[in-house]
Design an enzyme around this catalytic site. Sequence first.
Site, PDB file in Angstrom:
ATOM      1  NE  ARG A 110      -3.361  -1.797   2.302  1.00 14.78           N
ATOM      2  CZ  ARG A 110      -3.963  -2.997   2.765  1.00 14.78           C
ATOM      3  NH1 ARG A 110      -2.695  -3.946   2.998  1.00 14.78           N
ATOM      4  NH2 ARG A 110      -4.856  -3.880   2.421  1.00 14.78           N
ATOM      5  CE  LYS A 137      -7.905  -1.184   5.206  1.00 15.00           C
ATOM      6  NZ  LYS A 137      -8.113  -0.734   3.795  1.00 15.00           N
ATOM      7  CG  HIS A 196      -5.809   0.646  -3.600  1.00 18.89           C
ATOM      8  ND1 HIS A 196      -4.807   0.451  -2.799  1.00 18.89           N
ATOM      9  CD2 HIS A 196      -6.804  -0.466  -3.370  1.00 18.89           C
ATOM     10  CE1 HIS A 196      -5.445  -0.577  -2.198  1.00 18.89           C
ATOM     11  NE2 HIS A 196      -6.254  -1.634  -2.905  1.00 18.89           N
ATOM     12  NE  ARG A 199      -3.009  -4.469  -1.259  1.00 15.98           N
ATOM     13  CZ  ARG A 199      -2.381  -4.996  -0.645  1.00 15.98           C
ATOM     14  NH1 ARG A 199      -1.079  -4.876  -0.381  1.00 15.98           N
ATOM     15  NH2 ARG A 199      -2.573  -5.924   0.390  1.00 15.98           N
ATOM     16  CD1 TRP A 222      -5.786  -8.793   0.897  1.00 15.98           C
ATOM     17  CD2 TRP A 222      -4.550  -9.189  -0.760  1.00 15.98           C
ATOM     18  NE1 TRP A 222      -5.915  -7.420  -0.781  1.00 15.98           N
ATOM     19  CE2 TRP A 222      -5.201  -7.807  -1.667  1.00 15.98           C
ATOM     20  CE3 TRP A 222      -3.394  -9.806  -1.247  1.00 15.98           C
ATOM     21  CZ2 TRP A 222      -4.239  -7.656  -2.136  1.00 15.98           C
ATOM     22  CZ3 TRP A 222      -3.089  -9.184  -2.257  1.00 15.98           C
ATOM     23  CH2 TRP A 222      -3.702  -7.810  -3.013  1.00 15.98           C
ATOM     24  CE1 TYR A 231      -6.739  -7.479  -8.532  1.00 14.52           C
ATOM     25  CE2 TYR A 231      -5.770  -9.146  -6.369  1.00 14.52           C
ATOM     26  CZ  TYR A 231      -6.443  -7.965  -6.774  1.00 14.52           C
ATOM     27  OH  TYR A 231      -6.358  -7.061  -6.385  1.00 14.52           O
TER      28      TYR A 231
END
Length: 258
Positions: A110, A137, A196, A199, A222, A231
């Site tokens: 990020r 995050k 973003h 990413r 993640w 994806y």
Amino acid sequence: MRKLAWIDEHLGTLLLTEVTADVIRALATARRAEGSGVSTVNRYLALVRAILRRAAFDWDWIEKPPPVKLRPEPRGRTVWLQQDQAKALFAELPEHLRGPFVFSLATGLRMSNVIRLTWDQVHIQRGMLLFDGNDMKGGDPFAPALSDSALDVLRHQFGKHPRYVFTYKGRAMTRASNSAWYKAKRRAGMAHLRWHDLRHTWATWHVLAGTSLDVVQDLGGWKTRVMVRRYAHLQPGAHRAQARNVDGDLAGFMENFD
């Protein structure tokens, strides 16, 4: 907690019984007026709802919590760059953004983790970065592996600043998506692009190259598979071996075609 402090600024003078559905709608409007997206507004509303429910059902401070309706959230937006687009945008970027740009494409980090990267988080010999949970995050420590391209970017930054990897005029950067970024992407014909989306580009390139979703999830930091599933459709020939499991049942059909 930042959310609680903001809520206190807007509701702190009210009694719990005075926090009505109209007050909560006004709170959501105020948050939107400050530039927050629907998802962020919903996180604030969810916190208010949780507090009011505890006040009613656990603490008996109010008889019944007011309804808190969350806003419908749009489906995840996935925009990614082709290699020629990335090169065209790179050519338009000023020097101080080129390093963060390539490093983002090489790591999928990020923006905040890239532009605030410090040398004590970099472990060149081990080919990795090491982030404390406070830097992430999700709040968990993260140690992403680095590609050769990412290591090359870091080596190019050696000696430019004693603490920060990427700087502007000798100082730490606060944002990469600044006026220079907006001008560069307009010149490159990509005004719609967000930082973003780099990413998303990194993840898309990995999946198209055959990296499994599990590995992409780990490399990208993640917590759950949900965000990575966007994806899945890009996997070249994903599950082809399993798709052929019914070929035996179809044997002989094709010879009867005209």
